[in-house]
Design a protein around this motif. Structure first.
Motif, short mmCIF file in Angstrom:
data_model
loop_
_atom_site.label_atom_id
_atom_site.label_comp_id
_atom_site.label_asym_id
_atom_site.label_seq_id
_atom_site.Cartn_x
_atom_site.Cartn_y
_atom_site.Cartn_z
N GLN A 73 0.84 -1.18 0.00
CA GLN A 73 0.00 0.00 0.00
C GLN A 73 0.89 1.25 0.00
O GLN A 73 1.87 1.33 0.73
N ALA A 74 0.55 2.19 -0.83
CA ALA A 74 1.31 3.44 -0.89
C ALA A 74 1.05 4.26 0.36
O ALA A 74 -0.06 4.29 0.89
N SER A 75 2.10 4.90 0.84
CA SER A 75 1.93 5.75 2.01
C SER A 75 1.21 7.04 1.62
O SER A 75 1.09 7.38 0.44
N ARG A 76 0.73 7.75 2.61
CA ARG A 76 0.03 9.02 2.34
C ARG A 76 0.97 10.00 1.66
O ARG A 76 0.57 10.74 0.76
N GLU A 77 2.25 9.97 2.06
CA GLU A 77 3.22 10.89 1.46
C GLU A 77 3.43 10.55 -0.02
O GLU A 77 3.47 11.44 -0.87
N GLN A 78 3.53 9.28 -0.36
CA GLN A 78 3.68 8.87 -1.76
C GLN A 78 2.46 9.27 -2.59
O GLN A 78 2.58 9.70 -3.72
N ARG A 80 0.43 11.75 -1.90
CA ARG A 80 0.41 13.20 -2.01
C ARG A 80 1.36 13.65 -3.11
O ARG A 80 1.03 14.48 -3.96
N VAL A 81 2.56 13.04 -3.16
CA VAL A 81 3.55 13.40 -4.17
C VAL A 81 3.04 13.05 -5.56
O VAL A 81 3.24 13.78 -6.53
N ALA A 82 2.32 11.92 -5.67
CA ALA A 82 1.78 11.49 -6.96
C ALA A 82 0.58 12.33 -7.39
O ALA A 82 0.12 12.20 -8.51
N GLY A 83 0.08 13.16 -6.50
CA GLY A 83 -1.04 14.02 -6.84
C GLY A 83 -2.39 13.40 -6.60
O GLY A 83 -3.43 13.93 -7.02
N VAL A 84 -2.42 12.26 -5.91
CA VAL A 84 -3.70 11.61 -5.62
C VAL A 84 -4.40 12.31 -4.47
O VAL A 84 -5.61 12.48 -4.49
N LEU A 85 -3.65 12.73 -3.48
CA LEU A 85 -4.21 13.43 -2.33
C LEU A 85 -3.93 14.93 -2.45
O LEU A 85 -2.89 15.34 -2.93
N ALA A 86 -4.87 15.72 -1.96
CA ALA A 86 -4.66 17.18 -1.93
C ALA A 86 -3.65 17.49 -0.82
O ALA A 86 -3.59 16.81 0.20
N GLN A 87 -2.90 18.53 -1.04
CA GLN A 87 -1.89 18.90 -0.04
C GLN A 87 -2.47 19.56 1.13
O GLN A 87 -3.22 20.14 1.51
#
Length: 87
Positions: A73-78, A80-87
């Protein structure tokens, strides 16, 4: 002269990729051999098939079943960097 740690890591990565490619090529060569017609003595064909399938059947009977692939599972930081999560 000592190699830098980054060089060692790079070489390890290249070696891992190379092993996979070489195994894939070997696998294709095996299938090419199986795809050609049998050129040996037909009276020995049953013996040859038994000699090839016997060890494989023993392998399947006595070796444990292969483990399923692990999905990481990708971490929240990964994410966020990939642009899936808003900053």
């Amino acid at each position: 002269m000592e190699r830098a740690e980054a060089d060692k890591e790079f070489n390890t990565g290249v070696a891992r990729l190379r092993v996979g490619v070489e195994r894939g090529i070997a696998h294709l060569k095996n299938w090419r051999i199986l795809a050609t017609r049998y050129r040996g003595d037909l009276s020995r064909l049953n013996t040859l098939i038994a000699a090839v399938t016997g060890p494989q059947m023993l392998n399947e009977m006595f070796l444990p079943a292969p483990l399923p692939p692990v999905r990481r599972q990708a971490s929240r930081e990964q994410m966020r960097v990939a642009g899936v999560l808003a900053q």
